[in-house]
Design an enzyme around this catalytic site. Sequence first.
Site, PDB file in Angstrom:
ATOM      1  CB  THR A  88       3.198  31.377   5.746  1.00 39.61           C
ATOM      2  OG1 THR A  88       2.491  32.607   5.709  1.00 39.61           O
ATOM      3  CG2 THR A  88       4.684  31.672   5.839  1.00 39.61           C
ATOM      4  CG  ASN A 143       2.051  37.092   6.332  1.00 39.85           C
ATOM      5  OD1 ASN A 143       3.044  37.809   6.372  1.00 39.85           O
ATOM      6  ND2 ASN A 143       0.943  37.352   7.004  1.00 39.85           N
ATOM      7  CG  ASP A 183      -4.683  30.133  11.600  1.00 43.24           C
ATOM      8  OD1 ASP A 183      -4.550  30.554  10.436  1.00 43.24           O
ATOM      9  OD2 ASP A 183      -5.705  30.367  12.268  1.00 43.24           O
ATOM     10  CB  SER A 184      -0.937  34.027  14.194  1.00 44.93           C
ATOM     11  OG  SER A 184      -0.572  34.406  12.894  1.00 44.93           O
ATOM     12  N   GLY A 227       0.548  43.500   9.594  1.00 42.73           N
ATOM     13  CA  GLY A 227      -0.774  43.288  10.189  1.00 42.73           C
ATOM     14  C   GLY A 227      -1.157  44.379  11.180  1.00 42.73           C
ATOM     15  CG  ASP A 236       3.200  43.939  14.292  1.00 41.29           C
ATOM     16  OD1 ASP A 236       2.644  43.275  15.189  1.00 41.29           O
ATOM     17  OD2 ASP A 236       4.063  43.462  13.536  1.00 41.29           O
ATOM     18  NE  ARG A 257       4.078  34.348  13.331  1.00 42.46           N
ATOM     19  CZ  ARG A 257       3.635  35.587  13.399  1.00 42.46           C
ATOM     20  NH1 ARG A 257       4.445  36.596  13.613  1.00 42.46           N
ATOM     21  NH2 ARG A 257       2.352  35.838  13.246  1.00 42.46           N
TER      22      ARG A 257
HETATM   23  P1  IMP Z   1      -3.358  33.833   9.021  1.00 41.30           P
HETATM   24  O1  IMP Z   1      -2.434  33.939   7.848  1.00 41.30           O
HETATM   25  O2  IMP Z   1      -4.692  33.291   8.706  1.00 41.30           O
HETATM   26  O3  IMP Z   1      -2.713  33.156  10.194  1.00 41.30           O
HETATM   27  O4  IMP Z   1      -3.670  35.352   9.429  1.00 41.30           O
HETATM   28  C1  IMP Z   1      -2.989  35.983  10.402  1.00 41.30           C
HETATM   29  C2  IMP Z   1      -3.432  37.438  10.476  1.00 41.30           C
HETATM   30  O5  IMP Z   1      -3.394  37.824  11.853  1.00 41.30           O
HETATM   31  C3  IMP Z   1      -2.451  38.350   9.745  1.00 41.30           C
HETATM   32  O6  IMP Z   1      -2.822  38.602   8.428  1.00 41.30           O
HETATM   33  C4  IMP Z   1      -2.496  39.602  10.617  1.00 41.30           C
HETATM   34  O7  IMP Z   1      -3.608  40.381  10.273  1.00 41.30           O
HETATM   35  C5  IMP Z   1      -2.717  39.032  12.018  1.00 41.30           C
HETATM   36  N1  IMP Z   1      -1.419  38.770  12.677  1.00 41.30           N
HETATM   37  C6  IMP Z   1      -0.857  37.558  12.952  1.00 41.30           C
HETATM   38  N2  IMP Z   1       0.353  37.703  13.519  1.00 41.30           N
HETATM   39  C7  IMP Z   1       0.576  39.025  13.582  1.00 41.30           C
HETATM   40  C8  IMP Z   1       1.693  39.797  14.036  1.00 41.30           C
HETATM   41  O8  IMP Z   1       2.752  39.300  14.461  1.00 41.30           O
HETATM   42  N3  IMP Z   1       1.529  41.114  13.953  1.00 41.30           N
HETATM   43  C9  IMP Z   1       0.409  41.725  13.471  1.00 41.30           C
HETATM   44  N4  IMP Z   1      -0.635  41.051  13.004  1.00 41.30           N
HETATM   45  C10 IMP Z   1      -0.551  39.701  13.051  1.00 41.30           C
END
Ligand code: IMP
Length: 200
Positions: A8, A10, A71-72, A156, A158, A184
Site C-alpha cells: 500500500t 496509503n 483491500d478495504s 477515509g 472515518d 483491519r
Molecule cells: P483501497 O486502497 O482500494 O483498499 O481503498 C480503500 C478505501 O476504502 C480508502 O481509500 C477509504 O476511502 C476506505 N477505507 C478503507 N479502510 C478505511 C478505514 O479504516 N477508515 C476509513 N475509510 C477506509
Amino acid sequence: MKEIIIATKNAGKAREFKSFFSAYHINAISLSELDEELGDIEETGTTFRENAAIKAETIAGMMKQPVLADDSGLMIDALNGRPGVFSARYAGQPKDDQANIDKVLQELKGIEAPEERTARFVCVLAVAIPGEPTIFVEGTCEGTIAFSQAGENGFGYDPVFTPDSYNKTMAQLSPSEKNDISHRKNAIVQLKDWLVNRMN
Ligand code: IMP
C-alpha cells in the site's frame, strides 16, 4: 526484526499496519518506503478479495518475498453495498476523501432513522508467498453513517462512521481505540498463527 512488505501507498493504512505488526516484532514496510519504483497497480477486480490478490501477488512476484495486501472499503446497506470496492474514488478521480464523505452524506439525505443508516467497513487481506497458494482473511466493523462528519483522526470515511456501541465517529477515537475494533484489526488477528509460524 523480521520484515513484511505491505502493498500500500496509503499512509493511513500503512500507519495502522505498522502498529499492528510491531506487536509481533515484525517491521511492516509500505511501498512508499521501498527504493524500487513499482508503479501503480490497477485494481481491476470486482471484489475486495480479487483486488487484494492482484496487489499482493503482483508485488510478491516482483520482490520475490512475502507481501501482504489489504483491500478495504465501506458498504452502506441503504446504498445496496456502495461504495464497496469503489470506496477510494467514489466521488471520482483524483481520490478525495472529503468529496467521498460529501457524496455519501448527500446520498443518505432524508434517511433519518439510524437503523436505516447501517454500514460496515470490510477488509480483506491477502498474503502472497512466492511458490505458495495465497492466504486470505476477512474482517468487518459494524456501525452506522453519522448525520454529519466529526473528528480528525484516521482517514477515509472515518469522520462519518459511528461504530456500534460508540456515540462518536471512528475519527473521534484515538488511533489505539480504532486499532482495537477496526475491520483491519479483525482481519489481522486471523493471521496470528501464520505470523507466529512463518515470521519468527
Ligand atoms: P483501497 O486502497 O482500494 O483498499 O481503498 C480503500 C478505501 O476504502 C480508502 O481509500 C477509504 O476511502 C476506505 N477505507 C478503507 N479502510 C478505511 C478505514 O479504516 N477508515 C476509513 N475509510 C477506509
